[in-house]
Design a protein around this motif. Sequence first.
Motif, short mmCIF file in Angstrom:
data_model
loop_
_atom_site.label_atom_id
_atom_site.label_comp_id
_atom_site.label_asym_id
_atom_site.label_seq_id
_atom_site.Cartn_x
_atom_site.Cartn_y
_atom_site.Cartn_z
N ILE A 199 -2.91 -7.28 2.55
CA ILE A 199 -3.60 -6.12 3.17
C ILE A 199 -2.58 -5.15 3.75
N LEU A 200 -1.57 -5.68 4.48
CA LEU A 200 -0.57 -4.81 5.08
C LEU A 200 0.22 -4.04 4.01
N VAL A 201 0.61 -4.77 2.96
CA VAL A 201 1.40 -4.13 1.92
C VAL A 201 0.61 -3.03 1.22
N PHE A 202 -0.65 -3.38 0.86
CA PHE A 202 -1.45 -2.37 0.14
C PHE A 202 -1.85 -1.22 1.05
N GLY A 203 -2.02 -1.51 2.35
CA GLY A 203 -2.28 -0.41 3.29
C GLY A 203 -1.11 0.56 3.33
N SER A 204 0.10 -0.05 3.35
CA SER A 204 1.29 0.82 3.34
C SER A 204 1.36 1.64 2.05
N LEU A 205 1.02 0.97 0.93
CA LEU A 205 1.04 1.69 -0.34
C LEU A 205 0.02 2.83 -0.35
N ILE A 206 -1.15 2.55 0.28
CA ILE A 206 -2.18 3.61 0.32
C ILE A 206 -1.68 4.79 1.14
N TYR A 212 1.44 5.67 1.66
CA TYR A 212 2.47 6.33 0.87
C TYR A 212 1.86 7.18 -0.23
N SER A 213 0.80 6.61 -0.85
CA SER A 213 0.11 7.36 -1.91
C SER A 213 -0.53 8.62 -1.35
N ALA A 214 -1.12 8.49 -0.13
CA ALA A 214 -1.77 9.67 0.48
C ALA A 214 -0.75 10.77 0.76
N VAL A 215 0.44 10.36 1.26
CA VAL A 215 1.49 11.35 1.49
C VAL A 215 1.90 12.01 0.18
N GLY A 216 2.02 11.20 -0.86
CA GLY A 216 2.39 11.76 -2.16
C GLY A 216 1.33 12.70 -2.70
N VAL A 217 0.07 12.30 -2.52
CA VAL A 217 -1.03 13.18 -3.00
C VAL A 217 -1.02 14.48 -2.24
N GLU A 218 -0.79 14.43 -0.91
CA GLU A 218 -0.74 15.66 -0.11
C GLU A 218 0.39 16.57 -0.59
N ARG A 219 1.52 15.97 -0.88
CA ARG A 219 2.65 16.77 -1.37
C ARG A 219 2.32 17.40 -2.72
N LEU A 220 1.67 16.61 -3.58
CA LEU A 220 1.26 17.16 -4.88
C LEU A 220 0.26 18.30 -4.70
N LEU A 251 6.55 10.08 -11.21
CA LEU A 251 7.41 9.18 -10.44
C LEU A 251 6.61 8.37 -9.43
N LEU A 252 5.64 9.02 -8.75
CA LEU A 252 4.81 8.32 -7.75
C LEU A 252 3.97 7.25 -8.41
N VAL A 253 3.38 7.53 -9.55
CA VAL A 253 2.55 6.53 -10.26
C VAL A 253 3.40 5.33 -10.68
N ARG A 254 4.59 5.62 -11.20
CA ARG A 254 5.46 4.50 -11.63
C ARG A 254 5.85 3.61 -10.45
N ARG A 255 6.15 4.20 -9.32
CA ARG A 255 6.51 3.42 -8.13
C ARG A 255 5.33 2.56 -7.64
N LEU A 256 4.14 3.13 -7.64
CA LEU A 256 2.96 2.39 -7.18
C LEU A 256 2.65 1.23 -8.11
N THR A 262 2.54 -2.67 -6.99
CA THR A 262 1.34 -3.51 -7.11
C THR A 262 1.60 -4.78 -7.92
N VAL A 263 2.61 -4.75 -8.74
CA VAL A 263 2.93 -5.94 -9.54
C VAL A 263 3.95 -6.83 -8.82
N VAL A 264 5.04 -6.20 -8.35
CA VAL A 264 6.16 -6.98 -7.80
C VAL A 264 5.81 -7.59 -6.45
N ILE A 265 5.18 -6.81 -5.57
CA ILE A 265 4.95 -7.29 -4.19
C ILE A 265 4.02 -8.50 -4.16
N PRO A 266 2.84 -8.53 -4.88
CA PRO A 266 2.02 -9.76 -4.86
C PRO A 266 2.76 -10.97 -5.40
#
Length: 927
Positions: free
Chosen positions: A55-62, A64-72, A12-17, A21-25
């Motif tokens: 930069i702001l958007v991808f920083g936020s994504l990073i 979010y990804s870090a939180v997801g990785v920690e949870r995993l 689910l996390l990979v699909r969201r990321l 990465t496609v929609v936001i740019p």
Amino acid sequence: MRLIKSDSYGGLLVRRLLMATVVIPLLLGWLILQGLGAGFFGATFALELFAIASILVFGSLICYSAVGVERLSRQRDKYQAALNANEEKLGSFVEANVIGILFGDIYGNVRNANDEYLRMIGYSRQDLEAGSICWLDITPFEYRQLDKGGIAEAQKDGACKPYEKEYIRKDGTRIPVLVGYTLVGEQREESVAFILDLSKRKQAEAALQQSEERFRLVVDNIPDVFSIYDAQRRLQFVNSEGLRVTGKTNAEILGKTDEEIFPEEINSAYLDSLITAHKTGISQTTQATITFPNYGTLVKLIKYVPVFKKSGELHQILAFHNDITKNVKHAEKALSLGYKRLQLLFDTASDLLSSQKPIALLDSVFQNLSEQIGLDCYFNYLADETQQVLHLASYKGVDEEFANQVMMLDFKQGVCGKSATERHLIALEDVQKSTIPETDCIRSLGITAFASYPLIAGGKLFGTLGFGSVTRSRFSQNEIGMMQAVCDQIAIAIERSRLIGSLQLQTEQLREANRMKDEFLAVLSHELRSPLNVILGWAQLLRTRPNLDEAKKFQALETIERNSRAQKQLIEDLLDISRIVRGKLSLNVTSCNLVPIVEAAIDTIRIAAEAKDIEILFSIRDIEWEASQKVVSLNKQTHKQTQPLQSPIFYPKLFVTGDAERLQQVIWNLLANAIKFTNPGGEVEVKLSVEANTENLLIQVCDNGMGIKPEFMPYVFDRFRQEDSSSTRNHGGLGLGLAIVRHLVELHGGSVSVESPGMGKGSKFTVKLPLLYRKEEYSPVSPLSPPLPPSPSPFLSLAGVHVLVVDDEADTRDFLITVLQQSQAQVQAVSSVAEALECISQSKPDVLISDIGMPGEDGYSLIRKIRKLNPEQGGNIPAAALTAYARTEDRMRAIQEGFQLHLPKPVEPGELTAVVASLAGRGMGNS
């Protein structure tokens, strides 16, 4: 791609990321293009805005990804911990060896297995490690298809249902097992199998089947109907004859009542008797004419016998049918014979179970069997399995001379011995033509048919019973079953008789032990209360009446001291008995001269003898000489010299190996017993002698007192046994002294015995000890002269000695303070461990006297804490444990914990002063 399509949180996390990465740019680019087209800003600003937003958007994504990785990561750790716990549980289960467990694959490979599995198949751990085990190779061919079906089921469902099969063990034998397994891995080819050993269950099933077959053999050969009802009158069993007569099958009648099976015109002839037996529990016999549609009309004599549980509840009703129809003589004769045999079994069982001595009934049982089977002799042997021999208990049909020849047989000797060894029936036909060595004896009697049965009940072999005939060449199966049933009944009766005898003996022993316990408690209460009454009475008089004259005060103190010592001796005897029972009584063994030991015991008991005006004579005799004799009597001591037989030996020394203190206790107990039971003015003599032709030393204590009743002689040395323990007895005591004597003498490798001609004729106790060696000295002075009066103990001054007393009982502290202060010691007394440690920290004492049992912390805790201190702080203070815990193990523990000495309570003032002086380094010379 598998991760993207996964339903897990990671997928689910990979699909969201990816979507972000496609929609936001695209969305940002479209908005900036719209602003650029509208002229809100220039191209340069638009690029800068796009870069900053990206930069702001991808920083936020990073983030979010870090939180997801920690949870995993946390989920992974949690699952890993659960996996490790499950692996530990599985490992523990494997190592427990409750069932066999193997790890392998569907191709027969065994990668690992526990010890239980290896035990089942007979292979070793080295065979496993060498790869020598393949479960397919040790599976018999007939079970291969069963294994294939199980593997197919497991590949489909993950696991298979357990099924039974066999393994071929390393030694070639087979073992039945129950197998269940699960397949793991991507291809489901690796297996974890669980194997249960079914050997014991199969053996139990075989034994049960054999028992059932034997029962069916007996009842199915009964030529008439036999049935069993349960407590609700439902049929539980019907033999084959009953099924044949009724034309029914088991499925049609079992579990049903007669009313449900037969119409009223059939069951009305006998049902009332069955109901009466069911309600009253009393056997009923009735004659009934019954017409079965497919068999015809029968006239039957039916007997209903209720069988009860141990609780008294009705368990079953046995129904015996005897066909007395006279239409067919052959049938009548056969049925009559069957009834007689059944009646024989029933009567035999009734007689055997009602008799306490079933062996005595064998003659009558044999007579009844002979009338129906045609027997001419029998031999009944009782087995001694420890010696592996058979003893002839009863016989008939042979003369006494032959019986004496076969009175005892070894196991495997003769037909009876062989049946005892093999534990099964041996039936022989045409014995006179037999060449088996075991038949030599019975062939000499002309026996032509012989059957020997082992008498087994409850898995125990009681003996064998052999039947022989000289008129027939073989026994039919019906007759063999008949004899087997009788033998089984005899074995059960023997077992029951022995169990009843054992229970009666145990009951009598328990009753006797309970009576002795009650008597002992009553005597103990009396022996404790009597001196306590005197002590308490005189103490109250001394406290409440200060004007008593000095003579009365002296009498009071002397009486209190005497009764206190009596109680101390009573407690010492009880402790000795406790040590004897627990096997804790030990000896301080040395080489010791018995002469001064006897003299010391006589001197100790002399006052008691003088009080009763009893003379004590002490003589030493040998086969070559006789030493002096001493007479101790009231207010006088005389001694006379006897004439030696060959040489004037004046000072013999008789050495034995033993504990001098315990040997003196033996002699003192015997003397005290003799004085107690000797009337005033009587005489007690102690004799020391060397037994002729042996190296034994005899100590004999003789008296002319009341003597011992002959019926009490076997119990003289038993614990807590007294000839008269009633409330009107003339002599006190707990009955412990002589029991202690016997145990102490036996510990020294000797023996003790007693003789008494009868009441009023005195008694003689003889102690026999191994003589170590003897030494004979010549001296002009008789060694048996009266002992010198003991010199008074020198006064031990404790001046300048600082003693710390620790005891939680105020009375004990006051007593110890008074005793020590009388010897000029400086005494400080406290009641707890904490107070003692505080005193030591303030002023180090010279000696510590501490109780053991105290509330909170005990004396052991105190000495451990003291020994942990530095020497300057008092870690080496000499210490003595003064305690009521007086067992050997208590003394050993006190020394091990750090005390120098162990003093059991009560302690005498002189002993206490001497101990403190010794610990402080004071002696008689420097006091």
